[in-house]
Scaffold this motif. Structure first.
Motif, PDB file in Angstrom:
ATOM      1  N   UNK A   1      28.315 -65.759 -65.212  1.00  0.00           N
ATOM      2  CA  UNK A   1      28.068 -64.336 -65.065  1.00  0.00           C
ATOM      3  C   UNK A   1      29.144 -63.631 -64.248  1.00  0.00           C
ATOM      4  N   UNK A   2      29.399 -62.379 -64.614  1.00  0.00           N
ATOM      5  CA  UNK A   2      30.317 -61.548 -63.840  1.00  0.00           C
ATOM      6  C   UNK A   2      29.734 -60.152 -63.677  1.00  0.00           C
ATOM      7  N   UNK A   3      30.017 -59.542 -62.538  1.00  0.00           N
ATOM      8  CA  UNK A   3      29.551 -58.195 -62.262  1.00  0.00           C
ATOM      9  C   UNK A   3      30.713 -57.366 -61.730  1.00  0.00           C
TER      10      UNK A   3
ATOM     11  N   UNK B   1      28.551 -58.749 -67.285  1.00  0.00           N
ATOM     12  CA  UNK B   1      28.858 -59.407 -68.537  1.00  0.00           C
ATOM     13  C   UNK B   1      28.857 -60.913 -68.297  1.00  0.00           C
ATOM     14  N   UNK B   2      28.556 -61.633 -69.354  1.00  0.00           N
ATOM     15  CA  UNK B   2      28.423 -63.076 -69.189  1.00  0.00           C
ATOM     16  C   UNK B   2      29.013 -63.824 -70.378  1.00  0.00           C
ATOM     17  N   UNK B   3      29.387 -65.045 -70.099  1.00  0.00           N
ATOM     18  CA  UNK B   3      29.913 -65.953 -71.123  1.00  0.00           C
ATOM     19  C   UNK B   3      28.867 -67.033 -71.365  1.00  0.00           C
TER      20      UNK B   3
ATOM     21  N   UNK C   1      32.872 -59.846 -59.442  1.00  0.00           N
ATOM     22  CA  UNK C   1      32.160 -60.958 -58.800  1.00  0.00           C
ATOM     23  C   UNK C   1      31.675 -61.926 -59.857  1.00  0.00           C
ATOM     24  N   UNK C   2      32.056 -63.181 -59.705  1.00  0.00           N
ATOM     25  CA  UNK C   2      31.744 -64.204 -60.693  1.00  0.00           C
ATOM     26  C   UNK C   2      30.840 -65.260 -60.087  1.00  0.00           C
ATOM     27  N   UNK C   3      29.877 -65.703 -60.884  1.00  0.00           N
ATOM     28  CA  UNK C   3      28.977 -66.775 -60.430  1.00  0.00           C
ATOM     29  C   UNK C   3      28.500 -67.589 -61.629  1.00  0.00           C
ATOM     30  N   UNK C   4      28.152 -68.853 -61.433  1.00  0.00           N
ATOM     31  CA  UNK C   4      28.256 -69.598 -60.183  1.00  0.00           C
ATOM     32  C   UNK C   4      29.683 -70.068 -59.940  1.00  0.00           C
TER      33      UNK C   4
END
Lengths: 112, 114
Positions: free
Chosen positions: A22-24, A73-75, A5-8
Protein backbone atom coordinates in the motif's frame (compact mmCIF):
# COMPACT_ATOMS: atom_id res chain seq x y z
CA UNK A 1 2.87 17.17 1.14
CA UNK A 2 5.62 15.74 -1.01
CA UNK A 3 5.84 12.38 0.74
CA UNK A 4 4.60 9.02 -0.39
CA UNK A 5 4.12 6.64 2.52
CA UNK A 6 4.57 2.97 1.73
CA UNK A 7 3.68 -0.05 3.84
CA UNK A 8 4.52 -2.63 4.91
CA UNK A 9 8.29 -2.39 5.08
CA UNK A 10 8.61 -6.12 4.55
CA UNK A 11 6.22 -8.87 3.58
CA UNK A 12 6.40 -12.65 3.58
CA UNK A 13 3.88 -14.54 1.48
CA UNK A 14 3.43 -18.21 0.65
CA UNK A 15 3.73 -19.30 -2.95
CA UNK A 16 0.37 -18.89 -4.65
CA UNK A 17 -0.81 -16.26 -2.19
CA UNK A 18 -1.68 -12.62 -2.78
CA UNK A 19 0.87 -9.92 -1.97
CA UNK A 20 -0.54 -6.49 -1.20
CA UNK A 21 1.55 -3.34 -0.84
CA UNK A 22 0.00 0.00 0.00
CA UNK A 23 0.96 3.61 -0.63
CA UNK A 24 -0.60 6.87 0.49
CA UNK A 25 0.05 10.40 -0.66
CA UNK A 26 -1.00 13.91 0.31
CA UNK A 27 -0.45 16.05 -2.78
CA UNK A 28 -3.59 15.87 -4.91
CA UNK A 29 -1.64 17.36 -7.81
CA UNK A 30 0.30 14.12 -8.37
CA UNK A 31 -0.68 12.84 -11.80
CA UNK A 32 1.01 9.50 -12.36
CA UNK A 33 1.63 6.56 -10.07
CA UNK A 34 4.12 3.87 -11.16
CA UNK A 35 5.37 0.82 -9.32
CA UNK A 36 8.93 -0.42 -9.64
CA UNK A 37 10.43 -3.83 -8.93
CA UNK A 38 14.05 -4.10 -7.91
CA UNK A 39 16.18 -7.22 -7.58
CA UNK A 40 19.42 -7.12 -5.55
CA UNK A 41 22.23 -5.41 -7.41
CA UNK A 42 19.94 -4.22 -10.20
CA UNK A 43 18.23 -0.95 -11.00
CA UNK A 44 14.47 -0.61 -10.37
CA UNK A 45 12.39 -1.79 -13.31
CA UNK A 46 9.05 -0.21 -14.17
CA UNK A 47 6.37 -2.77 -13.41
CA UNK A 48 3.02 -1.11 -13.90
CA UNK A 49 1.63 2.42 -13.66
CA UNK A 50 -1.74 4.10 -13.31
CA UNK A 51 -3.30 7.50 -13.95
CA UNK A 52 -5.56 9.09 -11.33
CA UNK A 53 -8.62 8.95 -13.61
CA UNK A 54 -8.50 5.13 -13.55
CA UNK A 55 -9.47 3.07 -10.51
CA UNK A 56 -7.78 -0.17 -11.46
CA UNK A 57 -5.20 -1.43 -13.91
CA UNK A 58 -4.22 -5.03 -14.41
CA UNK A 59 -1.25 -6.50 -16.21
CA UNK A 60 -0.92 -10.22 -15.87
CA UNK A 61 -0.66 -11.10 -12.19
CA UNK A 62 -0.05 -7.47 -11.19
CA UNK A 63 -2.91 -5.08 -10.41
CA UNK A 64 -2.89 -1.49 -9.21
CA UNK A 65 -5.93 -0.31 -7.29
CA UNK A 66 -6.31 3.45 -7.03
CA UNK A 67 -8.56 5.31 -4.59
CA UNK A 68 -8.44 8.99 -5.46
CA UNK A 69 -10.69 10.16 -2.63
CA UNK A 70 -8.61 8.34 -0.03
CA UNK A 71 -5.36 9.33 -1.75
CA UNK A 72 -4.18 5.74 -1.66
CA UNK A 73 -3.04 3.20 -4.18
CA UNK A 74 -1.93 -0.37 -3.86
CA UNK A 75 -0.16 -3.12 -5.74
CA UNK A 76 -1.65 -6.60 -5.71
CA UNK A 77 0.42 -9.56 -6.87
CA UNK A 78 -1.81 -12.53 -7.50
CA UNK A 79 -0.52 -16.10 -7.37
CA UNK A 80 2.77 -14.84 -5.92
CA UNK A 81 5.85 -16.79 -7.00
CA UNK A 82 9.33 -17.11 -5.50
CA UNK A 83 10.63 -15.20 -8.52
CA UNK A 84 8.57 -12.20 -7.35
CA UNK A 85 10.82 -11.90 -4.30
CA UNK A 86 12.22 -8.39 -4.68
CA UNK A 87 11.88 -4.88 -3.32
CA UNK A 88 8.92 -2.91 -4.61
CA UNK A 89 8.74 0.88 -4.74
CA UNK A 90 5.68 2.98 -5.37
CA UNK A 91 6.09 6.47 -6.77
CA UNK A 92 4.08 9.56 -7.60
CA UNK A 93 4.86 12.24 -10.14
CA UNK A 94 4.50 15.94 -9.49
CA UNK A 95 3.43 17.47 -12.83
CA UNK A 96 4.59 20.90 -11.73
CA UNK A 97 8.21 19.84 -11.23
CA UNK A 98 8.20 16.59 -13.24
CA UNK A 99 9.80 15.05 -10.18
CA UNK A 100 9.01 11.56 -8.97
CA UNK A 101 8.53 11.00 -5.25
CA UNK A 102 9.31 7.45 -4.18
CA UNK A 103 8.03 5.40 -1.30
CA UNK A 104 10.53 3.79 1.04
CA UNK A 105 10.18 0.35 -0.49
CA UNK A 106 8.72 -3.03 0.52
CA UNK A 107 10.89 -6.10 0.64
CA UNK A 108 8.77 -9.03 -0.51
CA UNK A 109 9.76 -12.63 0.10
CA UNK A 110 7.67 -15.38 -1.43
CA UNK A 111 8.23 -18.76 0.19
CA UNK A 112 8.34 -21.80 -2.04
CA UNK B 1 15.44 0.64 -28.25
CA UNK B 2 18.43 0.71 -25.95
CA UNK B 3 17.79 1.23 -22.27
CA UNK B 4 19.49 3.53 -19.82
CA UNK B 5 23.23 2.87 -19.68
CA UNK B 6 25.33 3.67 -16.65
CA UNK B 7 29.10 3.43 -16.57
CA UNK B 8 31.07 2.15 -14.87
CA UNK B 9 29.11 -0.59 -13.13
CA UNK B 10 31.50 -0.82 -10.21
CA UNK B 11 34.00 1.58 -8.67
CA UNK B 12 36.30 1.43 -5.70
CA UNK B 13 37.72 4.74 -4.54
CA UNK B 14 39.72 5.95 -1.59
CA UNK B 15 38.38 8.46 0.89
CA UNK B 16 39.20 11.99 -0.24
CA UNK B 17 39.26 11.18 -3.93
CA UNK B 18 36.70 12.33 -6.44
CA UNK B 19 34.62 10.27 -8.84
CA UNK B 20 32.60 10.83 -12.01
CA UNK B 21 29.70 8.61 -13.00
CA UNK B 22 28.08 8.60 -16.41
CA UNK B 23 24.52 8.03 -17.59
CA UNK B 24 23.28 7.71 -21.16
CA UNK B 25 19.50 8.05 -21.29
CA UNK B 26 17.06 6.38 -23.63
CA UNK B 27 17.15 7.97 -27.06
CA UNK B 28 14.77 10.92 -27.19
CA UNK B 29 14.64 11.37 -23.42
CA UNK B 30 15.70 14.81 -22.26
CA UNK B 31 15.44 14.34 -18.51
CA UNK B 32 17.98 12.52 -16.36
CA UNK B 33 17.55 12.12 -12.62
CA UNK B 34 20.12 10.78 -10.18
CA UNK B 35 19.44 8.83 -7.00
CA UNK B 36 21.54 7.42 -4.20
CA UNK B 37 20.47 4.09 -2.77
CA UNK B 38 21.92 2.67 0.41
CA UNK B 39 20.71 -0.44 2.28
CA UNK B 40 17.49 0.35 4.06
CA UNK B 41 17.43 3.97 2.85
CA UNK B 42 15.37 3.71 -0.26
CA UNK B 43 15.93 6.05 -3.16
CA UNK B 44 17.38 9.41 -2.15
CA UNK B 45 16.94 12.01 -4.88
CA UNK B 46 20.09 13.90 -5.82
CA UNK B 47 19.14 16.10 -8.77
CA UNK B 48 17.45 16.17 -12.14
CA UNK B 49 18.59 17.69 -15.40
CA UNK B 50 16.40 18.62 -18.31
CA UNK B 51 17.80 20.03 -21.54
CA UNK B 52 21.17 20.74 -19.91
CA UNK B 53 19.62 22.66 -16.98
CA UNK B 54 19.30 21.48 -13.41
CA UNK B 55 15.56 21.51 -12.82
CA UNK B 56 15.30 19.84 -9.41
CA UNK B 57 17.71 19.36 -6.57
CA UNK B 58 17.68 17.14 -3.50
CA UNK B 59 19.20 17.72 -0.07
CA UNK B 60 22.75 16.63 -0.64
CA UNK B 61 25.93 18.58 0.12
CA UNK B 62 27.69 20.58 -2.55
CA UNK B 63 30.23 17.78 -2.98
CA UNK B 64 27.63 16.18 -5.20
CA UNK B 65 27.26 17.87 -8.56
CA UNK B 66 26.16 17.00 -12.02
CA UNK B 67 25.75 18.20 -15.52
CA UNK B 68 23.99 17.29 -18.71
CA UNK B 69 25.31 17.56 -22.22
CA UNK B 70 23.54 18.59 -25.38
CA UNK B 71 23.02 14.91 -26.32
CA UNK B 72 21.21 14.43 -22.95
CA UNK B 73 23.98 12.29 -21.51
CA UNK B 74 24.63 13.18 -17.91
CA UNK B 75 27.50 12.95 -15.50
CA UNK B 76 27.51 13.05 -11.74
CA UNK B 77 30.56 14.04 -9.76
CA UNK B 78 31.31 13.48 -6.12
CA UNK B 79 34.33 15.26 -4.70
CA UNK B 80 36.20 14.58 -1.45
CA UNK B 81 34.66 11.15 -1.07
CA UNK B 82 33.58 9.98 2.36
CA UNK B 83 32.99 6.43 3.56
CA UNK B 84 29.27 7.22 3.79
CA UNK B 85 29.15 7.88 0.06
CA UNK B 86 29.38 4.16 -0.58
CA UNK B 87 26.11 3.34 -2.33
CA UNK B 88 24.38 2.29 -5.50
CA UNK B 89 23.97 5.36 -7.70
CA UNK B 90 21.08 5.17 -10.09
CA UNK B 91 20.05 7.36 -12.92
CA UNK B 92 16.62 7.44 -14.49
CA UNK B 93 15.64 8.92 -17.82
CA UNK B 94 12.30 10.20 -19.00
CA UNK B 95 10.86 12.47 -21.65
CA UNK B 96 10.73 15.11 -18.94
CA UNK B 97 7.66 16.88 -20.20
CA UNK B 98 4.07 16.13 -21.01
CA UNK B 99 1.62 14.03 -18.96
CA UNK B 100 2.12 10.49 -17.72
CA UNK B 101 5.77 10.27 -18.70
CA UNK B 102 7.46 7.22 -17.26
CA UNK B 103 10.93 7.09 -15.77
CA UNK B 104 13.28 4.24 -16.62
CA UNK B 105 16.28 3.32 -14.50
CA UNK B 106 19.73 2.15 -15.42
CA UNK B 107 21.48 -0.74 -13.69
CA UNK B 108 23.34 1.62 -11.43
CA UNK B 109 26.94 2.21 -10.48
CA UNK B 110 28.08 0.53 -7.27
CA UNK B 111 30.52 2.90 -5.57
CA UNK B 112 32.62 1.64 -2.69
CA UNK B 113 34.71 4.13 -0.75
CA UNK B 114 37.52 2.65 1.32
Amino acid sequence: QQQVKQSPQSLIVQKGGISIINCAYENTAFDYFPWYQQFPGKGPALLIAIRPDVSEKKEGRFTISFNKSAKQFSLHIMDSQPGDSATYFCAARNPGTYKYIFGTGTRLKVLA
Amino acid sequence: KAGVTQTPRYLIKTRGQQVTLSCSPISGHRSVSWYQQTPGQGLQFLFEYFSETQRNKGNFPGRFSGRQFSNSRSEMNVSTLELGDSALYLCASSLGQGPYTEAFFGQGTRLTVV
